[in-house]
Design an enzyme around this catalytic site. Structure first.
Site, PDB file in Angstrom:
ATOM      1  N   GLU A  68       0.825  -1.212   0.000  1.00  0.00           N
ATOM      2  CA  GLU A  68       0.000   0.000   0.000  1.00  0.00           C
ATOM      3  C   GLU A  68       0.857   1.259   0.000  1.00  0.00           C
ATOM      4  O   GLU A  68       0.527   2.249  -0.658  1.00  0.00           O
ATOM      5  CB  GLU A  68      -0.974   0.020   1.180  1.00  0.00           C
ATOM      6  CG  GLU A  68      -1.870   1.229   1.131  1.00  0.00           C
ATOM      7  CD  GLU A  68      -3.252   1.022   1.735  1.00  0.00           C
ATOM      8  OE1 GLU A  68      -4.054   1.968   1.661  1.00  0.00           O
ATOM      9  OE2 GLU A  68      -3.535  -0.059   2.258  1.00  0.00           O
ATOM     10  N   THR A  69       1.964   1.220   0.697  1.00  0.00           N
ATOM     11  CA  THR A  69       2.887   2.352   0.688  1.00  0.00           C
ATOM     12  C   THR A  69       3.370   2.640  -0.730  1.00  0.00           C
ATOM     13  O   THR A  69       3.360   3.789  -1.186  1.00  0.00           O
ATOM     14  CB  THR A  69       4.087   2.072   1.617  1.00  0.00           C
ATOM     15  OG1 THR A  69       3.608   1.948   2.956  1.00  0.00           O
ATOM     16  CG2 THR A  69       5.133   3.163   1.526  1.00  0.00           C
TER      17      THR A  69
END
Length: 147
Positions: A68-69
């Site tokens: 997700e980062t």
């Protein structure tokens, strides 16, 4: 699905991306952006006590946090000053890792006005697949209000 053709905004640097991680989950997990290439963004994350689950293996949630980062950070760079937020993320965990470093690489599958879709591949130090993930982002006209 074919990857999108794009270029990163002028002036985009790894130093700026890493500076934004200060005081966040990314810093706590040791995630570091390492490469901004033609059509991809790459970051590493240690496999250690910070990212282990009770059996001493890389926690699946840590892999998802790395994914997700990467997807959200890359998406924000291409959002033209708008904000992006995750709508959905999935992950297939393919291989256990006990120690070392994993490397995630994200590439766009779709860059639209209101949504983006990014694919993230996470590998171990030997280049073997650890996790395959995909995130769908909503593009918002302004950052979400803070509480």
């Amino acid at each position: 699905m074919a990857a999108c053709d794009f270029t990163w905004p002028e002036g985009t640097t790894l130093a700026a991306l890493n500076a934004r991680s200060a005081g966040t989950l990314m810093e706590a997990l040791g995630i570091v952006f390492t490469e901004l290439g033609e059509g991809y963004l790459r970051a590493t994350m240690p496999v250690d006590a910070r990212t282990h689950q009770p059996y001493g293996l890389l926690h699946g949630g840590a892999s998802v946090a790395l994914a997700e980062t990467l997807g959200s950070s890359a998406g924000a760079l291409l959002a033209g000053g708008n904000a992006v937020v995750g709508l959905e993320i999935n992950a297939n965990h393919l291989r256990a890792v006990r120690e070392g470093t994993v490397t995630g690489t994200t590439r766009p599958l779709h860059i639209g006005r209101s949504t983006q879709v990014w694919e993230i591949e996470i590998e171990d130090e030997a280049g073997r697949p650890v996790c395959i993930s995909r995130i769908t982002l909503a593009v918002l006209p302004q950052p979400p209000a803070s509480a």
